[in-house]
Design an enzyme around this catalytic site. Structure first.
Site, PDB file in Angstrom:
ATOM      1  N   ASN A 192      13.558 -23.110 -30.581  1.00 33.43           N
ATOM      2  CA  ASN A 192      12.876 -21.926 -31.131  1.00 33.43           C
ATOM      3  C   ASN A 192      11.509 -21.800 -30.479  1.00 33.43           C
ATOM      4  O   ASN A 192      10.936 -22.787 -30.013  1.00 33.43           O
ATOM      5  CB  ASN A 192      12.696 -22.085 -32.645  1.00 33.43           C
ATOM      6  CG  ASN A 192      12.040 -20.870 -33.277  1.00 33.43           C
ATOM      7  OD1 ASN A 192      12.389 -19.725 -32.958  1.00 33.43           O
ATOM      8  ND2 ASN A 192      11.088 -21.095 -34.178  1.00 33.43           N
ATOM      9  N   ILE A 195      16.745 -18.161 -41.076  1.00 30.55           N
ATOM     10  CA  ILE A 195      16.776 -19.618 -41.025  1.00 30.55           C
ATOM     11  C   ILE A 195      18.236 -20.052 -40.900  1.00 30.55           C
ATOM     12  O   ILE A 195      19.083 -19.633 -41.698  1.00 30.55           O
ATOM     13  CB  ILE A 195      16.130 -20.198 -42.296  1.00 30.55           C
ATOM     14  CG1 ILE A 195      14.645 -19.813 -42.319  1.00 30.55           C
ATOM     15  CG2 ILE A 195      16.317 -21.706 -42.362  1.00 30.55           C
ATOM     16  CD1 ILE A 195      13.958 -20.060 -43.634  1.00 30.55           C
ATOM     17  N   LEU A 196      18.532 -20.846 -39.883  1.00 32.39           N
ATOM     18  CA  LEU A 196      19.901 -21.352 -39.716  1.00 32.39           C
ATOM     19  C   LEU A 196      20.117 -22.505 -40.693  1.00 32.39           C
ATOM     20  O   LEU A 196      19.239 -23.347 -40.892  1.00 32.39           O
ATOM     21  CB  LEU A 196      20.125 -21.816 -38.281  1.00 32.39           C
ATOM     22  CG  LEU A 196      20.145 -20.699 -37.224  1.00 32.39           C
ATOM     23  CD1 LEU A 196      20.190 -21.297 -35.814  1.00 32.39           C
ATOM     24  CD2 LEU A 196      21.321 -19.751 -37.442  1.00 32.39           C
ATOM     25  N   MET A 213      14.858 -13.960 -36.827  1.00 32.32           N
ATOM     26  CA  MET A 213      14.020 -14.065 -38.025  1.00 32.32           C
ATOM     27  C   MET A 213      14.797 -14.535 -39.259  1.00 32.32           C
ATOM     28  O   MET A 213      14.455 -14.186 -40.387  1.00 32.32           O
ATOM     29  CB  MET A 213      13.299 -12.743 -38.283  1.00 32.32           C
ATOM     30  CG  MET A 213      12.367 -12.334 -37.135  1.00 32.32           C
ATOM     31  SD  MET A 213      11.236 -13.643 -36.568  1.00 32.32           S
ATOM     32  CE  MET A 213       9.873 -13.389 -37.702  1.00 32.32           C
ATOM     33  N   HIS A 261       7.654 -20.255 -31.442  1.00 31.52           N
ATOM     34  CA  HIS A 261       6.848 -19.804 -32.581  1.00 31.52           C
ATOM     35  C   HIS A 261       5.442 -19.484 -32.070  1.00 31.52           C
ATOM     36  O   HIS A 261       4.866 -20.271 -31.311  1.00 31.52           O
ATOM     37  CB  HIS A 261       6.791 -20.909 -33.634  1.00 31.52           C
ATOM     38  CG  HIS A 261       6.081 -20.502 -34.887  1.00 31.52           C
ATOM     39  ND1 HIS A 261       6.650 -19.662 -35.828  1.00 31.52           N
ATOM     40  CD2 HIS A 261       4.844 -20.799 -35.339  1.00 31.52           C
ATOM     41  CE1 HIS A 261       5.782 -19.470 -36.810  1.00 31.52           C
ATOM     42  NE2 HIS A 261       4.677 -20.144 -36.541  1.00 31.52           N
ATOM     43  N   GLY A 289      13.197  -8.487 -28.377  1.00 29.46           N
ATOM     44  CA  GLY A 289      13.883  -9.355 -27.412  1.00 29.46           C
ATOM     45  C   GLY A 289      13.138  -9.579 -26.109  1.00 29.46           C
ATOM     46  O   GLY A 289      13.762  -9.855 -25.085  1.00 29.46           O
ATOM     47  N   ASN A 295      11.290 -12.150 -25.239  1.00 29.45           N
ATOM     48  CA  ASN A 295      11.510 -13.528 -24.772  1.00 29.45           C
ATOM     49  C   ASN A 295      12.895 -13.669 -24.148  1.00 29.45           C
ATOM     50  O   ASN A 295      13.064 -14.331 -23.122  1.00 29.45           O
ATOM     51  CB  ASN A 295      11.329 -14.517 -25.929  1.00 29.45           C
ATOM     52  CG  ASN A 295       9.870 -14.857 -26.164  1.00 29.45           C
ATOM     53  OD1 ASN A 295       9.254 -15.548 -25.357  1.00 29.45           O
ATOM     54  ND2 ASN A 295       9.300 -14.340 -27.248  1.00 29.45           N
TER      55      ASN A 295
HETATM   56  C1  GAR Z   1       7.734 -13.695 -30.769  1.00 32.22           C
HETATM   57  O1  GAR Z   1       6.335 -13.626 -30.874  1.00 32.22           O
HETATM   58  C2  GAR Z   1       8.241 -15.000 -31.337  1.00 32.22           C
HETATM   59  O2  GAR Z   1       7.403 -16.086 -31.075  1.00 32.22           O
HETATM   60  C3  GAR Z   1       8.268 -14.675 -32.800  1.00 32.22           C
HETATM   61  O3  GAR Z   1       8.774 -13.367 -32.880  1.00 32.22           O
HETATM   62  C4  GAR Z   1       8.392 -12.668 -31.684  1.00 32.22           C
HETATM   63  C5  GAR Z   1       9.644 -12.109 -31.070  1.00 32.22           C
HETATM   64  O4  GAR Z   1       9.326 -11.317 -29.948  1.00 32.22           O
HETATM   65  N1  GAR Z   1       9.100 -15.601 -33.524  1.00 32.22           N
HETATM   66  C6  GAR Z   1       8.770 -16.063 -34.714  1.00 32.22           C
HETATM   67  O5  GAR Z   1       7.785 -15.736 -35.323  1.00 32.22           O
HETATM   68  C7  GAR Z   1       9.770 -17.055 -35.279  1.00 32.22           C
HETATM   69  N2  GAR Z   1       9.185 -17.790 -36.355  1.00 32.22           N
HETATM   70  P1  GAR Z   1      10.450 -10.874 -28.946  1.00 32.22           P
HETATM   71  O6  GAR Z   1      11.587 -10.291 -29.796  1.00 32.22           O
HETATM   72  O7  GAR Z   1       9.801  -9.823 -28.102  1.00 32.22           O
HETATM   73  O8  GAR Z   1      10.896 -12.072 -28.173  1.00 32.22           O
END
Ligand code: GAR
Length: 198
Positions: free
Chosen positions: A115, A100-101, A98, A117, A21, A23
């Protein structure tokens, strides 16, 4: 009264997480410091994610909807949708979520689901995009904030931040370099879509 009505009129975010979490924390800190005008109405997770510790410590409403508690994806999505409606969420922010909605879920929040990525989409969709970028011999990568549509990692791009790839980079090094940019990119993208960037 002014402060209360300000709080009530700002966009309400529903932040979806599955993991650490970071982000989500960056978005929350941007709100706390006045950089972003919004409110986190709900943090929702599909598992006992590490990010929930931060949510609880900061008194943010959170809920866990374990996928295993529902027999179908439609029921799981319906439960999460109900939670979002109850929390009066206007915008859904996928932050390391992680799953897919379903198209059914997305139809309830048209053009209101974002989102992030960790690649320069349309390159390297799906899992392990940093590993994919290294394997492809790229000299740069980055992150993309985009609208979510039923096709994975394919919706309209709001913005991208780029980072270099250095000789000998490991997946962990590249991921960390991209993650640092993700935290800035997500806040910047939210400011754009929420009309908070003038
Ligand atoms: C992040 O790098 C995000 O971009 C990626 O998961 C990580 C989550 O980090 N998301 C994906 O790959 C979605 N396809 P966080 O939990 O520290 O925010």
């Amino acid at each position: 009264m002014g402060a209360l009505s300000d709080t009530l009129s700002v966009p309400v975010l529903g932040v979806f997480i599955s993991g650490r979490g970071s982000n989500f924390q960056a978005i929350h800190q941007a709100i706390q410091s006045g950089v972003l005008s919004a409110r986190i109405g709900l943090v929702i997770s599909d598992r006992d994610a590490d990010g929930l510790v931060y949510a609880n410590a900061n008194n943010l409403p959170c809920v866990v909807c374990h996928r295993s508690d529902f027999s179908t994806q439609a029921e799981h999505d319906a439960a999460m949708l109900e939670q979002c409606k109850r929390a009066q969420v206007n915008w859904i922010v996928l932050a390391g979520y992680m799953r897919i909605l379903s198209a059914g879920f997305l139809a309830k929040y048209p053009d209101k689901v974002l989102n992030i990525h960790p690649s320069l989409l349309p390159k390297f969709k799906g899992l392990y995009p940093q590993r994919q970028a290294l394997a492809a011999g790229e000299s740069e990568s980055g992150c993309t904030v985009h609208y979510v549509i039923p096709e994975v990692d394919s919706g309209s791009i709001i913005l991208q931040h780029r980072v270099p790839i250095y000789d000998g980079d490991t997946e962990a090094q590249l991921s960390a370099r991209i993650l640092e940019e993700e935290h800035k990119a997500y806040v910047a993208a939210l400011k754009i879509v929420l009309g908070d960037d003038e």
